[in-house]
Design an enzyme around this catalytic site. Sequence first.
Site, PDB file in Angstrom:
ATOM      1  N   TYR A  53       0.849  -1.193   0.000  1.00  0.00           N
ATOM      2  CA  TYR A  53       0.000   0.000   0.000  1.00  0.00           C
ATOM      3  C   TYR A  53       0.880   1.235   0.000  1.00  0.00           C
ATOM      4  O   TYR A  53       1.785   1.347   0.816  1.00  0.00           O
ATOM      5  CB  TYR A  53      -0.909   0.033   1.239  1.00  0.00           C
ATOM      6  CG  TYR A  53      -2.367  -0.036   0.846  1.00  0.00           C
ATOM      7  CD1 TYR A  53      -2.924   0.962   0.060  1.00  0.00           C
ATOM      8  CD2 TYR A  53      -3.168  -1.111   1.222  1.00  0.00           C
ATOM      9  CE1 TYR A  53      -4.241   0.887  -0.341  1.00  0.00           C
ATOM     10  CE2 TYR A  53      -4.490  -1.198   0.829  1.00  0.00           C
ATOM     11  CZ  TYR A  53      -5.022  -0.185   0.043  1.00  0.00           C
ATOM     12  OH  TYR A  53      -6.320  -0.255  -0.355  1.00  0.00           O
ATOM     13  N   GLU A  55      -0.477   4.733  -0.620  1.00  0.00           N
ATOM     14  CA  GLU A  55      -1.313   5.924  -0.854  1.00  0.00           C
ATOM     15  C   GLU A  55      -0.485   7.186  -0.656  1.00  0.00           C
ATOM     16  O   GLU A  55       0.267   7.293   0.316  1.00  0.00           O
ATOM     17  CB  GLU A  55      -2.508   5.924   0.102  1.00  0.00           C
ATOM     18  CG  GLU A  55      -3.589   4.958  -0.325  1.00  0.00           C
ATOM     19  CD  GLU A  55      -4.790   4.974   0.610  1.00  0.00           C
ATOM     20  OE1 GLU A  55      -4.731   5.617   1.671  1.00  0.00           O
ATOM     21  OE2 GLU A  55      -5.795   4.325   0.260  1.00  0.00           O
ATOM     22  N   ASP A 199      -5.561  13.790 -25.440  1.00  0.00           N
ATOM     23  CA  ASP A 199      -5.590  12.387 -25.019  1.00  0.00           C
ATOM     24  C   ASP A 199      -4.910  11.588 -26.125  1.00  0.00           C
ATOM     25  O   ASP A 199      -5.508  11.295 -27.153  1.00  0.00           O
ATOM     26  CB  ASP A 199      -7.042  11.929 -24.829  1.00  0.00           C
ATOM     27  CG  ASP A 199      -7.138  10.458 -24.427  1.00  0.00           C
ATOM     28  OD1 ASP A 199      -6.098   9.763 -24.453  1.00  0.00           O
ATOM     29  OD2 ASP A 199      -8.252  10.006 -24.095  1.00  0.00           O
ATOM     30  N   THR A 225      -2.833   6.261 -22.293  1.00  0.00           N
ATOM     31  CA  THR A 225      -2.725   4.923 -21.720  1.00  0.00           C
ATOM     32  C   THR A 225      -1.270   4.513 -21.866  1.00  0.00           C
ATOM     33  O   THR A 225      -0.510   5.129 -22.621  1.00  0.00           O
ATOM     34  CB  THR A 225      -3.581   3.901 -22.488  1.00  0.00           C
ATOM     35  OG1 THR A 225      -3.175   3.911 -23.863  1.00  0.00           O
ATOM     36  CG2 THR A 225      -5.059   4.219 -22.402  1.00  0.00           C
ATOM     37  N   LYS A 228      -0.978   0.704 -25.089  1.00  0.00           N
ATOM     38  CA  LYS A 228      -1.258   0.618 -26.532  1.00  0.00           C
ATOM     39  C   LYS A 228       0.078   0.703 -27.275  1.00  0.00           C
ATOM     40  O   LYS A 228       0.889  -0.176 -27.116  1.00  0.00           O
ATOM     41  CB  LYS A 228      -2.282   1.677 -26.911  1.00  0.00           C
ATOM     42  CG  LYS A 228      -3.626   1.428 -26.179  1.00  0.00           C
ATOM     43  CD  LYS A 228      -4.700   2.450 -26.467  1.00  0.00           C
ATOM     44  CE  LYS A 228      -5.953   2.138 -25.641  1.00  0.00           C
ATOM     45  NZ  LYS A 228      -6.997   3.160 -25.766  1.00  0.00           N
ATOM     46  N   ARG A 234      -1.179  -2.395 -18.706  1.00  0.00           N
ATOM     47  CA  ARG A 234      -2.420  -1.631 -18.773  1.00  0.00           C
ATOM     48  C   ARG A 234      -2.362  -0.534 -17.722  1.00  0.00           C
ATOM     49  O   ARG A 234      -2.067  -0.797 -16.560  1.00  0.00           O
ATOM     50  CB  ARG A 234      -3.632  -2.522 -18.471  1.00  0.00           C
ATOM     51  CG  ARG A 234      -3.689  -3.823 -19.213  1.00  0.00           C
ATOM     52  CD  ARG A 234      -5.074  -4.416 -19.190  1.00  0.00           C
ATOM     53  NE  ARG A 234      -5.903  -3.632 -20.061  1.00  0.00           N
ATOM     54  CZ  ARG A 234      -5.851  -3.679 -21.388  1.00  0.00           C
ATOM     55  NH1 ARG A 234      -5.038  -4.490 -22.000  1.00  0.00           N
ATOM     56  NH2 ARG A 234      -6.613  -2.903 -22.110  1.00  0.00           N
TER      57      ARG A 234
HETATM   58  C1  LIG Z   1      -8.063   3.471 -24.974  1.00  0.00           C
HETATM   59  C2  LIG Z   1      -8.394   4.880 -24.764  1.00  0.00           C
HETATM   60  C3  LIG Z   1      -8.708   5.375 -23.487  1.00  0.00           C
HETATM   61  C4  LIG Z   1      -9.040   4.519 -22.288  1.00  0.00           C
HETATM   62  O1  LIG Z   1      -8.167   3.638 -21.854  1.00  0.00           O
HETATM   63  P1  LIG Z   1      -8.580   2.547 -20.753  1.00  0.00           P
HETATM   64  O2  LIG Z   1      -7.248   2.206 -20.175  1.00  0.00           O
HETATM   65  O3  LIG Z   1      -9.242   1.448 -21.473  1.00  0.00           O
HETATM   66  O4  LIG Z   1      -9.461   3.207 -19.756  1.00  0.00           O
HETATM   67  C5  LIG Z   1      -8.893   6.743 -23.329  1.00  0.00           C
HETATM   68  N1  LIG Z   1      -8.792   7.564 -24.372  1.00  0.00           N
HETATM   69  C6  LIG Z   1      -8.522   7.128 -25.617  1.00  0.00           C
HETATM   70  C7  LIG Z   1      -8.437   8.117 -26.727  1.00  0.00           C
HETATM   71  C8  LIG Z   1      -8.332   5.771 -25.861  1.00  0.00           C
HETATM   72  O5  LIG Z   1      -8.111   5.345 -27.097  1.00  0.00           O
END
Ligand SMILES: *Cc1c(COP(=O)(O)O)cnc(C)c1O
Length: 417
Positions: A53, A55, A199, A225, A228, A234
Amino acid sequence: MIDGFLKKTDPELHGMLVNEDERQESNLEMIASENFVSRSVLEAYTSTLTNKYAEGYPGRRYYNGCDHADAVETLAIERAKKMFGSGFANVQPHSGAQANMAVFLAFLQPGDTFMGMDLSHGGHLSHGSKANFSGKYFNVVSYGVRKEDARIDYDEVLKKARETKPKLIVAGFSAYPRTMDFAKFREIADDVGAVLMADVAHIAGLIVAGEHPTSIGNAHITTTTTHKTLRGPRGGLILSDTEEHNKILNSRVFPGVQGGPLMHVIAAKAAAFGEALTPEYKSYMKRVVENAKVMADTFMGRGFDVVSGGTDNHLVLLNVGSRDLTGHAAANAMDEVGITANKNGIPFDPHPPTITSGVRLGSPALTTRGFGKDEFIRTANLICDLLENMEDPGVRQSVKAGVKELSSAFPMTHFRL
Ligand SMILES: *Cc1c(COP(=O)(O)O)cnc(C)c1O
């Protein structure tokens, strides 16, 4: 997978995990948001930090015994800043959606207006979909792409922004195959006095490797993220450039929307960021972009309609509607022969999201596996063969054999040295 204790203690679960190993080995993974992590990332992920933990933030924890957790999180932060050339980083978000949630809570009050890309034009669920918290608690104004060329119409974005005065604008996507102009978005944000959040969940790896213009310097805040194109575990990540923004974002991640950080995931993020800083990763991302291009060219050469007429990044949006197919039927047929992808809406899609007219295909995972241009051309041709002969069991068999040949030639152990 590590073949040790679980096999003896829980053969039932072990069997399921082995099945998943085998699925990843035998199928061709073309979901644009997926990738394969290295053995090193996987090792960090399974470390004993999962027991801890922590936090709070390095040097400011609520629990004792955080010395090593502090060291690991500091390393992940330093590497994230170096990768993107940003001033500050928060490596704690459990996912991309949680990272976005923290940013919204930092700059918006319930009922405030923000602008995001329409889900059906390539945006993400967390950019204001009615099914998501972002669409439930805020007033959402969506922008999309032009009908003629499937590209973002920046004049339209500006016009809508002036009309609706959003407090925050999201520049980002999950299914837009073209370069996003963050400088243009910043001009629009400045024009209406909005915060610009980029994003870059899909294109983070391209940005790090210099294959896509960076959002850093244009956007006030960048979220992404880590699983990807970045090829990590993840998770989510938030980048910012000012002390003031960093402070408020830290407080919105914890205690705002999360409790204890997943320290083993943060260790795996540090491992992946270390890899992303190498010349090998740069050359990997270059190949990801080249491979997506040859894939798009192959489809178009066979007379298939590719949304926007090609790709600038790692993904191709195939319009199968023009061949009288649905995305649903096409993706399922591909699944049957061992090619994993997802049905995806295309701009102005006449079908609902459960059916769609498109299939989204990405090059990151197979490029990690070692596929080059020849293999992507072959794979795209197999997909065309299949989609042109949906009712022919003979063709289906031969496509399946082609998939098997390709997957066997590039075993998963290949890159896990
Ligand atoms: C995949 C994605 C997310 C979310 O990712 P998670 O880890 O699945 O919550 C947010 N924004 C964009 C543009 C994405 O392609």
